[in-house]
Design an enzyme around this catalytic site. Sequence first.
Site, short mmCIF file in Angstrom:
data_model
loop_
_atom_site.label_atom_id
_atom_site.label_comp_id
_atom_site.label_asym_id
_atom_site.label_seq_id
_atom_site.Cartn_x
_atom_site.Cartn_y
_atom_site.Cartn_z
CG ASP A 1 -0.28 -0.53 2.48
OD1 ASP A 1 0.92 -0.22 2.71
OD2 ASP A 1 -0.93 -1.26 3.24
CG ASN B 1 -8.84 -2.02 12.29
OD1 ASN B 1 -7.89 -2.62 11.78
ND2 ASN B 1 -9.30 -0.89 11.79
CG HIS C 1 -5.75 -2.66 9.07
ND1 HIS C 1 -5.89 -1.73 10.06
CD2 HIS C 1 -4.43 -2.64 8.74
CE1 HIS C 1 -4.72 -1.18 10.32
NE2 HIS C 1 -3.81 -1.72 9.52
CD GLU D 1 -8.60 0.83 8.14
OE1 GLU D 1 -8.63 -0.11 8.96
OE2 GLU D 1 -7.90 1.84 8.31
#
Length: 260
Positions: free
Chosen positions: A66, A135, A137, A142
Site C-alpha cells: 500500500d 482492528n 486490517h 479496513e
Amino acid sequence: MEVVIVAGSVEVGAFAAGRIAEIVAAKPEAVLGVATGSSPLETYRALAARRDAGLDLSRVSAFALDEYVGIAHDHPESYHAVVDREVVQPLGLDASRVRVPDGLAADLDAAAEDYEAQIAAAGGVDVQLLGIGGNGHIGFNEPTSSLVSRTRVKTLAPATREANARFFDSLDQVPMHCLTQGLGTILDAKRALLVAQGASKAHAIAQIVEGPVSSMWPGSVLQLHRHATIVIDEAAASELTLTDYYRYTVEHRSIVQPDA
C-alpha cells in the site's frame, strides 16, 4: 491455516525470514510482497543477517502492499521511502525491481488497475508478508472491506490513523486515504505469511484465526488462503483457544505433507 507460536518478536522474525529464505533459495527470481509497519521489522532484520551470511536477494522482485494518497515519494513516511529504507537497502534488493502503489497519480483508479497489471505481469506474488492492525486490517483493508476486493483507494479508519500518528509530527499530518492491494489481491499470492507480536494484537489474532470469516475482521480472509502461515509470539497468542493443538501440529508436522 498454519499457526506457529514462538517465544518473542525476535523469534517471530527469525522464523518468517527462514520461510522466505527457503522460497528464495528455491527460486532466486522470487516475487515478494512486502509490508510496512512495526510487525515485519524483525523479519527484515533477520533477512538482512541472512543476506550478510550469503543469501542472494539481488534477483528478487517486490511489491508493496500500500501507499498513502497525496504524500510525496521522498517524504520520510511515504511507503516509497519506508520500503527503500527498511527493505531495499538492508536486503540489497535491486530498486528497479521494487514497486509501490502511486499515491500521487492524477488518476488513482487507473493507478490501481496498473498495479494489478504489474503484479500479474511479474507472474504473481510468491510469498506475501503481512502484519495486522488492531482492528484486523491487512494491507489497508479496513473493516467491511470486500473479501474479493482488488487494489483500490480506501479511506483509513480513525483508529488506523491514530496508530500511525506515531510516525508523524501530529495526527493532522497522517493522510486520510491510501492505495492498497485488496483482499482478493492478497489471496492471489501463492503463500501468505502474517507476523504479529505483542498483547495488543492478541484479540485481532484470535478473531482472524478462530473466528468466522468476516469483513469485520479483514484478516480472517486468510482462512480461505491455500497456504497461509501465522507466526506469532506468546503474547499475541494469548487469546487463542487451541494453542496446544497449534504447538502439536508444528511439532508433528507430516513429512508427506509438510505444510498441512
